[in-house]
Design a protein around this motif. Structure first.
Motif, PDB file in Angstrom:
ATOM      1  N   MET A 136       0.853  -1.168   0.000  1.00 34.96           N
ATOM      2  CA  MET A 136       0.000   0.000   0.000  1.00 34.96           C
ATOM      3  C   MET A 136       0.903   1.236   0.000  1.00 34.96           C
ATOM      4  O   MET A 136       1.202   1.796   1.048  1.00 34.96           O
ATOM      5  CB  MET A 136      -0.911  -0.035   1.229  1.00 34.96           C
ATOM      6  N   CYS A 153      -1.413   6.114   1.380  1.00 35.53           N
ATOM      7  CA  CYS A 153      -2.410   6.039   2.447  1.00 35.53           C
ATOM      8  C   CYS A 153      -2.511   7.412   3.101  1.00 35.53           C
ATOM      9  O   CYS A 153      -1.742   7.745   3.997  1.00 35.53           O
ATOM     10  CB  CYS A 153      -2.010   4.978   3.467  1.00 35.53           C
ATOM     11  N   PHE A 201      -6.502   5.777  -0.652  1.00 34.51           N
ATOM     12  CA  PHE A 201      -5.673   4.590  -0.491  1.00 34.51           C
ATOM     13  C   PHE A 201      -5.222   4.137  -1.875  1.00 34.51           C
ATOM     14  O   PHE A 201      -6.011   4.136  -2.818  1.00 34.51           O
ATOM     15  CB  PHE A 201      -6.443   3.437   0.152  1.00 34.51           C
ATOM     16  N   TRP A 203      -3.210   0.843  -3.719  1.00 33.71           N
ATOM     17  CA  TRP A 203      -2.670  -0.511  -3.587  1.00 33.71           C
ATOM     18  C   TRP A 203      -1.891  -0.854  -4.839  1.00 33.71           C
ATOM     19  O   TRP A 203      -2.251  -0.437  -5.934  1.00 33.71           O
ATOM     20  CB  TRP A 203      -3.786  -1.537  -3.434  1.00 33.71           C
ATOM     21  N   TRP A 234       0.158  -4.422  -6.628  1.00 36.07           N
ATOM     22  CA  TRP A 234       0.456  -5.838  -6.560  1.00 36.07           C
ATOM     23  C   TRP A 234       0.931  -6.291  -7.930  1.00 36.07           C
ATOM     24  O   TRP A 234       0.697  -5.628  -8.929  1.00 36.07           O
ATOM     25  CB  TRP A 234      -0.763  -6.645  -6.104  1.00 36.07           C
ATOM     26  N   GLY A 281      -8.734  -9.293  -1.926  1.00 42.52           N
ATOM     27  CA  GLY A 281      -7.969  -8.161  -1.416  1.00 42.52           C
ATOM     28  C   GLY A 281      -8.321  -7.830   0.019  1.00 42.52           C
ATOM     29  O   GLY A 281      -7.441  -7.537   0.840  1.00 42.52           O
ATOM     30  N   LEU A 282      -9.609  -7.895   0.338  1.00 40.24           N
ATOM     31  CA  LEU A 282     -10.037  -7.637   1.713  1.00 40.24           C
ATOM     32  C   LEU A 282      -9.496  -8.708   2.658  1.00 40.24           C
ATOM     33  O   LEU A 282      -9.034  -8.406   3.756  1.00 40.24           O
ATOM     34  CB  LEU A 282     -11.561  -7.567   1.795  1.00 40.24           C
ATOM     35  N   SER A 342      -5.893  -7.984   3.308  1.00 45.36           N
ATOM     36  CA  SER A 342      -5.748  -6.865   4.243  1.00 45.36           C
ATOM     37  C   SER A 342      -5.988  -7.316   5.678  1.00 45.36           C
ATOM     38  O   SER A 342      -5.243  -6.938   6.592  1.00 45.36           O
ATOM     39  CB  SER A 342      -6.718  -5.742   3.884  1.00 45.36           C
ATOM     40  N   CYS A 343      -7.007  -8.123   5.880  1.00 47.18           N
ATOM     41  CA  CYS A 343      -7.309  -8.623   7.231  1.00 47.18           C
ATOM     42  C   CYS A 343      -6.193  -9.539   7.733  1.00 47.18           C
ATOM     43  O   CYS A 343      -5.820  -9.487   8.906  1.00 47.18           O
ATOM     44  CB  CYS A 343      -8.654  -9.342   7.246  1.00 47.18           C
ATOM     45  N   SER A 397      -3.073  -9.297   6.940  1.00 46.90           N
ATOM     46  CA  SER A 397      -1.964  -8.406   7.308  1.00 46.90           C
ATOM     47  C   SER A 397      -2.189  -7.810   8.691  1.00 46.90           C
ATOM     48  O   SER A 397      -1.256  -7.726   9.498  1.00 46.90           O
ATOM     49  CB  SER A 397      -1.817  -7.273   6.290  1.00 46.90           C
ATOM     50  N   LEU A 398      -3.420  -7.406   8.990  1.00 38.97           N
ATOM     51  CA  LEU A 398      -3.735  -6.878  10.323  1.00 38.97           C
ATOM     52  C   LEU A 398      -3.519  -7.949  11.396  1.00 38.97           C
ATOM     53  O   LEU A 398      -2.993  -7.656  12.469  1.00 38.97           O
ATOM     54  CB  LEU A 398      -5.184  -6.390  10.388  1.00 38.97           C
TER      55      LEU A 398
END
Length: 109
Positions: free
Chosen positions: A1, A4, A16, A18, A20, A96-97, A100-101, A103-104
């Motif tokens: 990312m 941001c 945002f 992104w 890839w 993608g979502l 992201s989750c 990664s969190l």
């Protein structure tokens, strides 16, 4: 990312970006919008427009609920048309979502 930018206040904007790699080519996508309602620790309500569909603003209602030492997040997206919704469903948005989750999850023990 690589991009941001967030002005996290009612009326504030965000963007945002992104990136890839896909088939040995760098892909790029951006989303931007405006925060309409913020209830700290409980809710974010904002607009979202993707660079590929800049005139198709989606409403996003994100709620947060504490569950023990975890947080349950719910996202309700209201698309401006069935066509935009179908395009979103056909896109790699879900993957993608999930990324992201994940990664969190790695960042937050």
């Amino acid at each position: 990312m690589p991009g941001c930018d967030i002005d996290l206040r009612e009326g504030g904007a965000y963007r945002f970006v992104w990136e890839w790699e896909e088939d040995r080519k760098l892909q790029r996508m951006a989303a931007c919008g405006t925060f309409r309602d913020i209830d700290p620790e409980r809710r974010l309500f904002y607009t979202e427009a993707l660079d590929m569909w800049p005139h198709n603003e989606t409403l996003v209602d994100q709620t947060f609920r504490a569950e023990g030492n975890r947080t349950h997040v719910t996202m309700l997206l209201t698309y401006p048309s069935m066509e935009v919704r179908n395009a979103a469903l056909a896109s790699p948005m879900e993957e993608g979502l999930e990324a992201s989750c994940a990664s969190l999850d790695r960042l937050l023990p």
